[in-house]
Motif scaffolding. Sequence first.
Motif, PDB file in Angstrom:
ATOM      1  N   ILE A 179      -1.117  13.063  -4.787  1.00  0.00           N
ATOM      2  CA  ILE A 179       0.112  12.623  -4.123  1.00  0.00           C
ATOM      3  C   ILE A 179       1.341  13.022  -4.942  1.00  0.00           C
ATOM      4  CG2 ILE A 179       1.427  10.557  -3.464  1.00  0.00           C
ATOM      5  CD1 ILE A 179      -1.076   9.184  -2.644  1.00  0.00           C
TER       6      ILE A 179
ATOM      7  N   GLY B 295       3.966  13.981  -7.272  1.00  0.00           N
ATOM      8  CA  GLY B 295       3.874  14.719  -8.532  1.00  0.00           C
ATOM      9  C   GLY B 295       2.459  15.181  -8.842  1.00  0.00           C
TER      10      GLY B 295
ATOM     11  N   GLU C 257       2.200  18.392  -7.284  1.00  0.00           N
ATOM     12  CA  GLU C 257       3.026  19.357  -8.033  1.00  0.00           C
ATOM     13  C   GLU C 257       2.277  19.837  -9.284  1.00  0.00           C
ATOM     14  OE1 GLU C 257       6.494  16.710  -7.970  1.00  0.00           O
ATOM     15  OE2 GLU C 257       7.538  18.247  -6.819  1.00  0.00           O
TER      16      GLU C 257
ATOM     17  N   ILE D 279      13.194   9.118  -1.742  1.00  0.00           N
ATOM     18  CA  ILE D 279      13.491  10.069  -2.825  1.00  0.00           C
ATOM     19  C   ILE D 279      13.123  11.483  -2.375  1.00  0.00           C
ATOM     20  CG2 ILE D 279      13.364   8.414  -4.735  1.00  0.00           C
ATOM     21  CD1 ILE D 279      10.462   9.276  -5.193  1.00  0.00           C
TER      22      ILE D 279
ATOM     23  N   GLY E 208       9.237  17.836  -8.998  1.00  0.00           N
ATOM     24  CA  GLY E 208       8.343  18.444  -9.992  1.00  0.00           C
ATOM     25  C   GLY E 208       7.933  19.855  -9.605  1.00  0.00           C
TER      26      GLY E 208
HETATM   27  C1  1HE Z   1       1.150   2.984  -9.260  1.00  0.00           C
HETATM   28  C2  1HE Z   1       1.330   4.175  -8.534  1.00  0.00           C
HETATM   29  C3  1HE Z   1       2.512   4.929  -8.776  1.00  0.00           C
HETATM   30  C4  1HE Z   1      -0.533   3.293  -7.928  1.00  0.00           C
HETATM   31  N1  1HE Z   1       3.378   4.449  -9.688  1.00  0.00           N
HETATM   32  N2  1HE Z   1       2.043   2.561 -10.156  1.00  0.00           N
HETATM   33  N3  1HE Z   1       3.509   8.025  -5.430  1.00  0.00           N
HETATM   34  C5  1HE Z   1       3.183   7.240  -4.376  1.00  0.00           C
HETATM   35  O1  1HE Z   1       4.002   6.861  -3.555  1.00  0.00           O
HETATM   36  C6  1HE Z   1       1.737   6.816  -4.315  1.00  0.00           C
HETATM   37  C7  1HE Z   1       1.606   5.327  -4.507  1.00  0.00           C
HETATM   38  N4  1HE Z   1       0.208   4.913  -4.636  1.00  0.00           N
HETATM   39  C8  1HE Z   1      -0.639   4.819  -3.585  1.00  0.00           C
HETATM   40  O2  1HE Z   1      -0.357   5.190  -2.455  1.00  0.00           O
HETATM   41  C9  1HE Z   1      -1.983   4.182  -3.857  1.00  0.00           C
HETATM   42  O3  1HE Z   1      -1.899   3.494  -5.109  1.00  0.00           O
HETATM   43  C10 1HE Z   1      -3.170   5.183  -3.939  1.00  0.00           C
HETATM   44  C11 1HE Z   1      -3.462   5.731  -2.535  1.00  0.00           C
HETATM   45  C12 1HE Z   1      -2.897   6.316  -4.895  1.00  0.00           C
HETATM   46  C13 1HE Z   1      -4.432   4.419  -4.476  1.00  0.00           C
HETATM   47  O4  1HE Z   1      -4.654   3.265  -3.694  1.00  0.00           O
HETATM   48  P1  1HE Z   1      -5.580   2.095  -4.297  1.00  0.00           P
HETATM   49  O5  1HE Z   1      -5.729   1.063  -3.220  1.00  0.00           O
HETATM   50  O6  1HE Z   1      -6.814   2.655  -4.890  1.00  0.00           O
HETATM   51  O7  1HE Z   1      -4.766   1.486  -5.545  1.00  0.00           O
HETATM   52  P2  1HE Z   1      -3.528   0.452  -5.538  1.00  0.00           P
HETATM   53  O8  1HE Z   1      -4.064  -0.952  -5.435  1.00  0.00           O
HETATM   54  O9  1HE Z   1      -2.495   0.857  -4.559  1.00  0.00           O
HETATM   55  O10 1HE Z   1      -2.919   0.679  -6.997  1.00  0.00           O
HETATM   56  C14 1HE Z   1      -3.619   0.304  -8.164  1.00  0.00           C
HETATM   57  C15 1HE Z   1      -2.592   0.100  -9.269  1.00  0.00           C
HETATM   58  O11 1HE Z   1      -1.964   1.352  -9.528  1.00  0.00           O
HETATM   59  C16 1HE Z   1      -1.475  -0.846  -8.868  1.00  0.00           C
HETATM   60  O12 1HE Z   1      -1.022  -1.494 -10.037  1.00  0.00           O
HETATM   61  P3  1HE Z   1      -1.479  -3.018 -10.365  1.00  0.00           P
HETATM   62  O13 1HE Z   1      -0.805  -3.305 -11.675  1.00  0.00           O
HETATM   63  O14 1HE Z   1      -0.988  -3.834  -9.203  1.00  0.00           O
HETATM   64  O15 1HE Z   1      -2.981  -2.982 -10.466  1.00  0.00           O
HETATM   65  C17 1HE Z   1      -0.383   0.095  -8.369  1.00  0.00           C
HETATM   66  O16 1HE Z   1       0.912  -0.459  -8.482  1.00  0.00           O
HETATM   67  C18 1HE Z   1      -0.553   1.231  -9.373  1.00  0.00           C
HETATM   68  N5  1HE Z   1      -0.020   2.480  -8.857  1.00  0.00           N
HETATM   69  N6  1HE Z   1       0.272   4.340  -7.711  1.00  0.00           N
HETATM   70  C19 1HE Z   1       3.143   3.310 -10.351  1.00  0.00           C
HETATM   71  N7  1HE Z   1       2.753   6.085  -8.177  1.00  0.00           N
HETATM   72  C20 1HE Z   1       8.398  14.564 -10.134  1.00  0.00           C
HETATM   73  S1  1HE Z   1       8.870  13.717  -8.804  1.00  0.00           S
HETATM   74  C21 1HE Z   1       7.460  13.245  -7.950  1.00  0.00           C
HETATM   75  C22 1HE Z   1       7.790  12.155  -6.963  1.00  0.00           C
HETATM   76  C23 1HE Z   1       6.549  11.427  -6.567  1.00  0.00           C
HETATM   77  O17 1HE Z   1       5.480  11.598  -7.116  1.00  0.00           O
HETATM   78  S2  1HE Z   1       6.749  10.329  -5.267  1.00  0.00           S
HETATM   79  C24 1HE Z   1       5.148   9.736  -4.960  1.00  0.00           C
HETATM   80  C25 1HE Z   1       4.838   8.482  -5.720  1.00  0.00           C
END
Ligand code: 1HE
Length: 258
Positions: free
Chosen positions: A112, A114, A117, A142, A146
């Motif tokens: 997903i 970055g 990227e 946003i 990357g």
């Molecule tokens: C995170 C992140 C994250 C998970 N930053 N903490 N990226 C996104 O928008 C993707 C966001 N994440 C998701 O959609 C899902 O987490 C997943 C599909 C990847 C995985 O789902 P799942 O059910 O296995 O895990 P979860 O319960 O959602 O997350 C587990 C933990 O990881 C949880 O933290 P916890 O402390 O509550 O256990 C989440 O908060 C944490 N977590 N993803 C921070 N991305 C150079 S610019 C690039 C711009 C981008 O990349 S934008 C895309 C951002």
Amino acid sequence: MATDGYEHLEVEISEGIAVVGLARADKRNAVNRKMLSELDDFFSSPPDDVKAAVLVGHGKHFCAGLDLQEVMEMKDPDPLRDVVDTRYWHSVMDKIQLGGLPVVTAMQGAVIGGGLEIATATHVRVAEPSTFYQLPEGSRGIFVGGGATVRVARVIGSDRLTEMLLTGRRYSAEEGLRLGLSHYLAEEGEARSTAVELAGQISRNAPISNYLAIQAVARISEMSAADGLYAETLSAILSHYQAALELRPGIAEFLGKK
Ligand code: 1HE
């Protein structure tokens, strides 16, 4: 041998292949500043005995992209800080792509933002059936930062990149294979071993051929056709000359016998 001292990367080196693991599975390998600086460190100066790298994500997901928690902690808007951060992403992705090592990525689960990227800065990509690709930046308010506008667009085209950004849709592993987001589709749980096998095969190529496959193709793709063909000629001659140099010890040995 393992390279120690990293917080969010785990590096294992065996037979000239470094397996570089994004090792933050509890946060789905979300990329914070520390992880980015560790990727910078490894790809800026890989150990001399490493001929190729395999990039993997620990746990069920390859990489959930930018660490959104860290983004939220930066409360005050600061355009200059954000410009510097984005340019740092670009420089690290350049090091992965052009730093000198052929890099094979093994992917599963989320690739997903970055994460995509990073994957598209690498040279060969192997996916498992659980892999999915998404650019949810639009729904997070946003934009990519990357390298997606260049590297993802180069793979799937700017038309489809715009569509991915506008709709935030997920592409499946099968769709990703068709689009070129992966080059191979392995069985579930097999991407890493397939990637290590490919990296081993690549590491046995002539170093000059690997160098040109990475550097010359990247540069020539930015040139006009006429300039590109000229640069291809020079690259080809360079490889022939290198091959001739490598044969010299054999020639000298032969002459020495006379
Ligand atoms: C995170 C992140 C994250 C998970 N930053 N903490 N990226 C996104 O928008 C993707 C966001 N994440 C998701 O959609 C899902 O987490 C997943 C599909 C990847 C995985 O789902 P799942 O059910 O296995 O895990 P979860 O319960 O959602 O997350 C587990 C933990 O990881 C949880 O933290 P916890 O402390 O509550 O256990 C989440 O908060 C944490 N977590 N993803 C921070 N991305 C150079 S610019 C690039 C711009 C981008 O990349 S934008 C895309 C951002």
